[in-house]
Every structure is written in C-alpha cells, then in structure tokens.
Design an enzyme around this catalytic site. Structure first.
Site, mmCIF file in Angstrom:
data_model
loop_
_atom_site.group_PDB
_atom_site.id
_atom_site.type_symbol
_atom_site.label_atom_id
_atom_site.label_comp_id
_atom_site.label_asym_id
_atom_site.label_seq_id
_atom_site.Cartn_x
_atom_site.Cartn_y
_atom_site.Cartn_z
ATOM 1 N NE ARG A 26 -4.229 1.125 -0.042
ATOM 2 C CZ ARG A 26 -5.096 0.997 -1.028
ATOM 3 N NH1 ARG A 26 -5.035 -0.011 -1.879
ATOM 4 N NH2 ARG A 26 -6.055 1.899 -1.210
ATOM 5 C CG LEU A 76 -7.050 11.219 -0.698
ATOM 6 C CD1 LEU A 76 -6.997 12.741 -0.784
ATOM 7 C CD2 LEU A 76 -6.679 10.604 -2.031
ATOM 8 C CG ASN A 104 -14.865 13.952 -1.741
ATOM 9 O OD1 ASN A 104 -14.718 13.266 -2.745
ATOM 10 N ND2 ASN A 104 -15.663 13.592 -0.747
ATOM 11 C CG HIS A 115 -20.512 12.714 0.397
ATOM 12 N ND1 HIS A 115 -19.973 11.439 0.402
ATOM 13 C CD2 HIS A 115 -21.671 12.640 1.090
ATOM 14 C CE1 HIS A 115 -20.763 10.630 1.083
ATOM 15 N NE2 HIS A 115 -21.802 11.338 1.512
#
Ligand code: GAR
Length: 207
Positions: A66, A94, A108, A110
């Site tokens: 990751r 993130l 972002n 939403h």
C-alpha cells in the site's frame, strides 16, 4: 491559471461536467492538467483522452505494498505541479502525506447533504439507499475540502434535491447528480480559481 488534477475511479460524469463548464467558460482561470485513476478500466480515463487531457492510471494492483502505491500516487500528482486536486468519485482513502501536503487544496464531491449519510460505508449508490431507508424528504450534494477524516473537511457548497415518493436509489442518484453535483463541483473550482473563498477557523468564508 489554476492547474487542476481530477482523481476518478469510475464513469466520470462529474469529470465531464467539469470539462464542459471549462469549455463553455462557466469555469474560468482554471485548466485541467491531468486525470488520474486507480482503475485502468475507468471510463473517466477515456473521457479525458477524448479531450486530449493526460490520463494516468496508478493502480494498487501494480504495487506490492500500500505504501508503494501511495508513493506512486503522490509522485504522479506532484509531477503535474497542481494547485488543486479534485476527487470526483475517487474511491481511494488518501495517504495522510498527500492531505498534509495539499492542505486546503484538495476538494471532494459527496452525494448527500453532509453531515447526513457520510463517513465510512457511505459512497456511491449506498448513500442514496440509506437516504431512502431513513425516509428523508430532502437530500443533495456537498463539495468540501478534504482533511484527515472521512467527509469531515470544511464545506464549500451544498445543494438540496427533493426526494420523490417513487424514487429508487438509482433514480435519486441520477437526480442528485444532474441537479446538484454537476453544478456545484465546477462552481467550487471556479470560486477557488478566482480567489473567492478561503478557509478560516475550519470554515469556508467568501472573500
Ligand atoms: C458521484 O455520485 C460522487 O458524488 C460519488 O461517486 C459518484 C461518481 O460518479 N462519490 C462518493 O460517493 C464519495 N464518497 P462519476 O464517476 O460519474 O462522477
């Protein structure tokens, strides 16, 4: 000119709205520098290529850890010298390093009126399923700056959408996109590009 990078995982209808509004002049002082996806099959990448915009895939599948994926993601975004990163249906948590580095420079979209139906487990269609289960009569969409929490950062714009008695999750999802998301996400970019907002004490204020 604000250099904008858009991160996507799926169809990219919000990306399309951004590109259309940049082209029509509804969004000014901003240019789309790159579209990045974690998913090689995302149709959003095709939308970008069709417009001649660099389209890059950084997939976790191509990295052993990751950490290595996160590193590649940050490196890719850094490489385009972006002023603003837009998460438009980006289904990746993130790395904290990115959030820290781009403080108040990541936004972002939403698909609900935050703080309703947000946080872990509330993404995509599930948000609208939860709204219908709860029986709300009004829902909508929110654009916010990204901080370390999930959907917790300073709110830039919100737009309400009425729920109908015969709505299904899919019909509600489409109306929230058409009536709210595709309007407020480009509008937020325009506000930022034109220096019309800033964050003060954790809240967004008009300049
Ligand atoms: C949009 O509805 C966006 O609000 C949602 O994913 C969809 C992406 O659609 N994002 C989230 O749920 C984030 N929590 P698109 O690829 O067609 O723009």
């Amino acid at each position: 000119m604000l250099r904008v990078g858009v991160c996507v995982s799926g169809g990219g209808t919000n990306l399309q709205a951004i590109m259309d509004k940049m082209e029509s002049g509804a969004v000014t002082d901003a240019e789309l520098s790159v579209v990045v996806s974690n998913n090689a099959g995302a149709y959003a990448l095709t939308r970008a290529k069709n417009r001649g915009i660099p389209a890059v895939c950084v997939s976790p599948k191509d990295y052993e850890t990751r950490e290595a994926f996160h590193e590649a993601l940050v490196e890719t975004l850094d490489g385009f010298r972006l002023d603003l990163i837009v998460l438009a249906g980006f289904l990746v948590v993130l790395p904290e390093e990115l959030i820290e580095k781009y403080r108040n420079r990541i936004i972002n979209i939403h698909p609900s009126l935050i703080p309703s139906f947000c946080g872990t487990g509330n993404y995509g269609l599930a948000v609208h399923e939860h709204a219908l289960e709860r029986g709300v009569k009004v829902t909508g969409a929110t654009v916010h700056f990204v901080d370390e929490g999930t959907d917790t950062g300073p709110i830039i714009l919100q737009k309400a959408v009425a729920v109908r008695d015969d709505d299904t999750p899919k019909s509600l999802q489409l109306r929230v996109m058409e009536e709210a998301e595709w309007e407020i996400l480009p509008e937020a970019i325009d506000l930022i590009a034109n220096g019309k907002i800033r964050v003060e004490n954790g809240r967004v204020v008009r300049v």
